[in-house]
Scaffold this motif. Structure first.
Motif, mmCIF file in Angstrom:
data_model
loop_
_atom_site.group_PDB
_atom_site.id
_atom_site.type_symbol
_atom_site.label_atom_id
_atom_site.label_comp_id
_atom_site.label_asym_id
_atom_site.label_seq_id
_atom_site.Cartn_x
_atom_site.Cartn_y
_atom_site.Cartn_z
ATOM 1 N N THR A 3 134.252 66.254 -40.966
ATOM 2 C CA THR A 3 132.730 67.387 -40.890
ATOM 3 C C THR A 3 131.732 66.308 -41.082
ATOM 4 O O THR A 3 132.108 65.454 -42.265
ATOM 5 N N LEU A 51 125.378 75.081 -35.920
ATOM 6 C CA LEU A 51 126.982 75.194 -36.485
ATOM 7 C C LEU A 51 127.839 73.803 -36.356
ATOM 8 O O LEU A 51 128.332 74.036 -34.268
ATOM 9 N N MET A 52 129.115 73.708 -36.274
ATOM 10 C CA MET A 52 130.105 72.868 -35.559
ATOM 11 C C MET A 52 129.465 72.165 -34.755
ATOM 12 O O MET A 52 130.496 71.139 -34.783
ATOM 13 N N GLU A 53 128.200 71.313 -34.903
ATOM 14 C CA GLU A 53 128.116 69.898 -34.469
ATOM 15 C C GLU A 53 128.603 68.795 -34.811
ATOM 16 O O GLU A 53 128.932 67.918 -34.102
ATOM 17 N N LEU A 108 135.634 80.880 -39.560
ATOM 18 C CA LEU A 108 134.740 79.942 -39.132
ATOM 19 C C LEU A 108 135.430 79.187 -37.870
ATOM 20 O O LEU A 108 135.148 79.228 -36.994
ATOM 21 N N TYR A 164 135.495 79.232 -33.729
ATOM 22 C CA TYR A 164 135.081 78.242 -32.994
ATOM 23 C C TYR A 164 136.241 77.881 -32.330
ATOM 24 O O TYR A 164 135.786 77.380 -30.633
ATOM 25 N N PRO A 223 129.028 78.942 -31.311
ATOM 26 C CA PRO A 223 128.058 78.167 -33.011
ATOM 27 C C PRO A 223 127.289 79.292 -33.224
ATOM 28 O O PRO A 223 126.644 79.543 -33.662
ATOM 29 N N ALA A 245 127.225 81.081 -36.188
ATOM 30 C CA ALA A 245 125.871 80.873 -37.140
ATOM 31 C C ALA A 245 125.133 81.819 -38.528
ATOM 32 O O ALA A 245 125.234 82.054 -39.200
ATOM 33 N N TYR A 283 127.904 83.039 -40.732
ATOM 34 C CA TYR A 283 127.670 82.641 -42.241
ATOM 35 C C TYR A 283 126.597 82.435 -42.744
ATOM 36 O O TYR A 283 127.056 82.663 -43.963
ATOM 37 N N ARG A 284 125.113 82.846 -41.776
ATOM 38 C CA ARG A 284 124.474 82.683 -42.975
ATOM 39 C C ARG A 284 124.373 84.693 -44.005
ATOM 40 O O ARG A 284 123.888 84.966 -44.713
#
Length: 242
Positions: A148, A171-173, A216, A220, A226, A230, A233-234
């Protein structure tokens, strides 16, 4: 007679890439911690995502170049990679501190055939729960090879370019890039930890944040986009207890 210590040049050139957005409160401390790396001949590249606070003005005297890119960590890190000159790229979150002997660890890495690597992580703060969280993060990373962003991922430039860098995901890049990097080699794991700020865990609640992160990540792996993750998450961050 004055004796001057002679420091051998490092067997690699390093670019530390720091994506930032609205980090005026902490960017000076972050970059001051990287000055020893600069004095050894390596570079620090700050990539700003359009801050309207004094982030850029504060960063400019403490780095080698400031790059302005479209907001988004993946986009900013790719822009930093394109602007960097080092043959080793290290991606550092603005709230994370590298250990003092980072260059010695990386010198050992470059002698291997591994394409990439990461550090263990430790959360700042004194709560015992933070030590438990970090332990599980590090063990999970060892078992899966997945890294991460908090773990200060580093990768050889040629590998980064061949793989096309980070996917432009909200997200998750870091997880997605780790999966592709694992097809090239297992990560080189540095046991000495980077220290990442625990303010997110403290602000949103440690257990709440743990559950959110695992939810999350699970969704995924199940194939959810993603973009939708996202939004979740927000929404969770907005609704966290004040």
């Amino acid at each position: 007679m004055i004796v001057t210590e002679f420091v051998l040049p490092d067997p690699f050139s390093l670019s530390v890439i720091v994506p930032v957005w609205m980090e005026a409160a902490g960017v000076t401390e972050t970059l001051r911690a990287l000055q020893t790396i600069r004095t050894r001949g390596h570079e620090v590249v700050v990539v700003d995502g359009g801050s309207t606070d004094p982030t850029v003005e504060l960063a400019r005297p403490l780095c080698d170049r400031v790059v302005v890119a479209e907001k988004g960590r993946a986009l900013q890190m790719n822009a930093g990679g394109a602007a960097a000159t080092g043959d080793l790229l290290l991606f550092l979150h603005a709230d994370t501190r590298l250990p003092d002997n980072t260059l010695e660890h990386l010198a050992r890495f470059v002698q291997t055939r591994r394409a990439w690597g990461r550090f263990d992580v430790r959360l700042s703060g004194e709560r015992p729960l933070f030590r438990v969280i970090a332990w599980f993060m590090n063990q999970r990373s060892r078992l899966t090879g997945i890294c991460t962003g908090d773990q200060a991922m580093f990768v050889r430039r040629d590998t980064f370019e061949v793989l096309g860098g980070f996917q432009p995901m909200p997200l998750m890049e870091d997880v997605e890039f780790s999966r592709r990097l694992c097809l090239v080699s297992r990560p080189f794991c540095i046991n000495e930890p980077v220290v990442t700020d625990s303010r997110r865990w403290q602000k949103n609640g440690a257990w709440r944040t743990i559950l959110l992160m695992w939810q999350l990540r699970w969704r995924y792996w199940r194939g959810e986009s993603p973009e939708s993750l996202a939004q979740i998450y927000r929404s969770d961050v907005r609704n966290a207890p004040k």
